[in-house]
Design an enzyme around this catalytic site. Structure first.
Site, short mmCIF file in Angstrom:
data_model
loop_
_atom_site.label_atom_id
_atom_site.label_comp_id
_atom_site.label_asym_id
_atom_site.label_seq_id
_atom_site.Cartn_x
_atom_site.Cartn_y
_atom_site.Cartn_z
CG HIS A 129 -1.92 -1.13 1.19
ND1 HIS A 129 -3.27 -0.92 1.21
CD2 HIS A 129 -1.76 -2.47 1.10
CE1 HIS A 129 -3.90 -2.09 1.15
NE2 HIS A 129 -3.00 -3.04 1.10
CG ASP A 150 -5.32 1.72 1.98
OD1 ASP A 150 -4.19 1.57 1.49
OD2 ASP A 150 -6.21 0.84 1.93
#
Ligand code: UDP
Length: 478
Positions: free
Chosen positions: A19, A125
């Site tokens: 990520h 996210d």
């Protein structure tokens, strides 16, 4: 052409390398297109990683370290990244991230005070859906960023939100959001998802964060419009918000030393790796990696090693302690067949890299002919950007859906097996390797077509990814 606009964007990635890497790539891309200030906020150790990844290149990116106490959330001390935690604790890491909320609020307040207005948007996210509420309370736009592909995102989100496998007695089941006749299989659920019932820690974490993310003002997806038509059509319908496809967000690879790529030191000097690759003919080498967090079981490792030897193909294999062992241990030779590493070394048929490999350089080398991958989305994009076909071995998260799409929708790979629980023989491993590497002309052609679609989307002035970026910028300043 850079679009010159004033403003500030704050970004909050999930605490895992798969990520952090695309978030950093997204920050760099926005920076290239605009004159916005960009601040990436995260826990102290992840900020340290990012610091070493950006120190030589994009000094214009700012980093904000938000206080975080892993042990207050049942996590081991000094562990702030999914790479280092045992899989059952993954949702604890996600739930622990909620403690960042007051610190993120302070950061946004400070930016608002200093600049006389709140940031243009917060890009967060998808696993940190709570940030959407923080953004809204400051009157700033909330943009969810899925570091996964569109198909994998809708499959994973819908399965978590609906737990459809619990409503079916058969191994195959329908997933809401997909066409009526489309089926998924129970073996495509990782073990925590298989057991989830809506009350466990995993369900509580995913269901809450996904539902919050669905309230955002728009989504950025790390994909390319042309390569995932079905996934994008379904995702847009499912969430009902704009989805900007600005991918592929790959780590910058030219003119940058490797430590400054992902803040990680590879287990081998790059030159040694390239020297080894140079020994082998074009498209002859199989590259094997299960990403930054996952590993196969000890018995599977044995079968994979046997299959590799039987296949006769040269290989690079990134090795980590098998599933179930402490991820931070040194690799023991007893986890592989006796003499395996020595034979690989002596015959120059195999290169074992401990822990972390220079993946992009390997995939872009002409000797690489296929990638045996866990189908983490970054790995899929990196492979396809270089026209390298994929042998799938999905293990966790949404990897099984990426693997399904790679084989069934894109036609650029073959799935070997799934999960750490599967029983697989050396013979089966050998057969799939040979099928893809010796008789995989059609697969290779498709992989090359996809590589070309990705190149055009990103490089051509009216390419879809470039257009999506302009559209995103127009939306956040409006
Ligand atoms: N990676 C790498 N070397 C390794 C393992 C991983 O450079 O030895 C990078 C890889 O290139 C990719 C990321 O780490 O950018 C892994 O992301 P992915 O989505 O494939 O898998 P995850 O680690 O999230 O499961």
């Amino acid at each position: 052409m850079a679009e010159k606009k004033e403003g500030h964007i704050v970004m909050v990635p999930f605490m895992a390398h798969g990520h952090l890497i695309p978030f950093l790539a997204l920050a760099r891309l926005i920076h290239q297109h605009t004159s916005f200030s960009i601040t990436i906020a995260n826990t102290p150790l992840n900020i340290q990683h990012l610091q070493s990844a950006i120190s030589s290149s994009s000094s214009d990116l700012q980093l904000a370290s938000l206080p975080f106490q892993p042990i207050s959330h049942g996590l081991p001390p000094n562990i702030e990244n999914a790479e280092k935690i045992p899989p059952p604790l993954f949702p604890n890491l996600g739930l622990a991230a909620l403690s960042l909320q007051p610190h993120l609020r302070s950061l946004i307040s400070r930016i608002t005070q200093e600049e006389g207005r709140p940031p243009l948007c917060i890009i967060y996210d998808v696993f940190l859906g709570w940030v959407s509420d923080v953004a809204k309370s400051f009157g700033t736009k909330s943009i969810a960023f899925t570091t996964c592909g569109a198909y994998g995102t809708i499959a994973y989100m819908s399965i978590w939100l609906n737990l459809p496998h619990r409503k079916s007695d058969s191994d195959e089941f329908y997933v809401p959001g997909f066409p009526e006749n489309y089926r998924f299989h129970r073996s495509q659920l990782h073990r925590f998802l298989k057991q989830a019932d809506g009350t466990d820690t995993w369900s509580r974490f995913f269901q809450t964060q996904i539902a919050l993310s669905m309230k955002s003002d728009g989504w950025i997806c790390n994909t390319v419009e042309e390569i995932e038509p079905l996934g994008l059509q379904l995702l847009r319908k499912f969430i009902g918000s704009p989805v900007w496809t600005i991918g592929p967000l790959l780590p910058a690879n030219s003119g940058m030393d490797l430590k400054h790529r992902a803040g990680k030191e590879p287990g081998i000097p790059l030159e040694k790796c390239i020297e080894w690759l140079n020994l082998h003919p074009e498209r002859s080498v199989l590259y094997i990696s299960f990403g930054s967090q996952n590993s196969i079981s000890e018995t599977q490792m044995m079968s994979l090693a046997q299959g590799l030897e039987q296949s006769g193909k040269p290989f690079i294999w990134v090795i980590r302690p098998p599933f179930g062992q402490d991820k931070n241990r040194d690799f023991e030779t007893e986890w592989l067949p006796e003499g395996f590493e020595n034979r690989a070394k002596e015959t120059k048929r195999g290169l074992l890299i401990r822990n972390w490999a220079p993946q992009l350089e390997i995939l872009s080398h002409k000797s690489v002919g296929a990638f045996l991958s866990h189908c983490g989305w970054n790995s899929v994009l990196e492979s396809l950007s270089h026209g390298v076909p994929i042998i799938g071995w999905p293990l966790a998260a949404e990897q099984a859906y990426n693997s399904k799409m790679v084989e069934e929708e894109m036609g650029v790979g073959v799935e070997l097996t799934r999960t750490v629980e599967s029983v697989i023989s050396g013979e089966e491993v050998k057969k799939v390797i040979q099928r893809v590497m010796e008789r995989g002309e059609e697969i290779r052609e498709r992989a090359n077509e996809i590589a070309e679609q990705i190149r055009r989307a990103k490089e051509e002035e009216n390419g879809s990814s470039a257009t999506a970026m302009h559209d995103f910028v127009r939306t956040v300043v409006s």
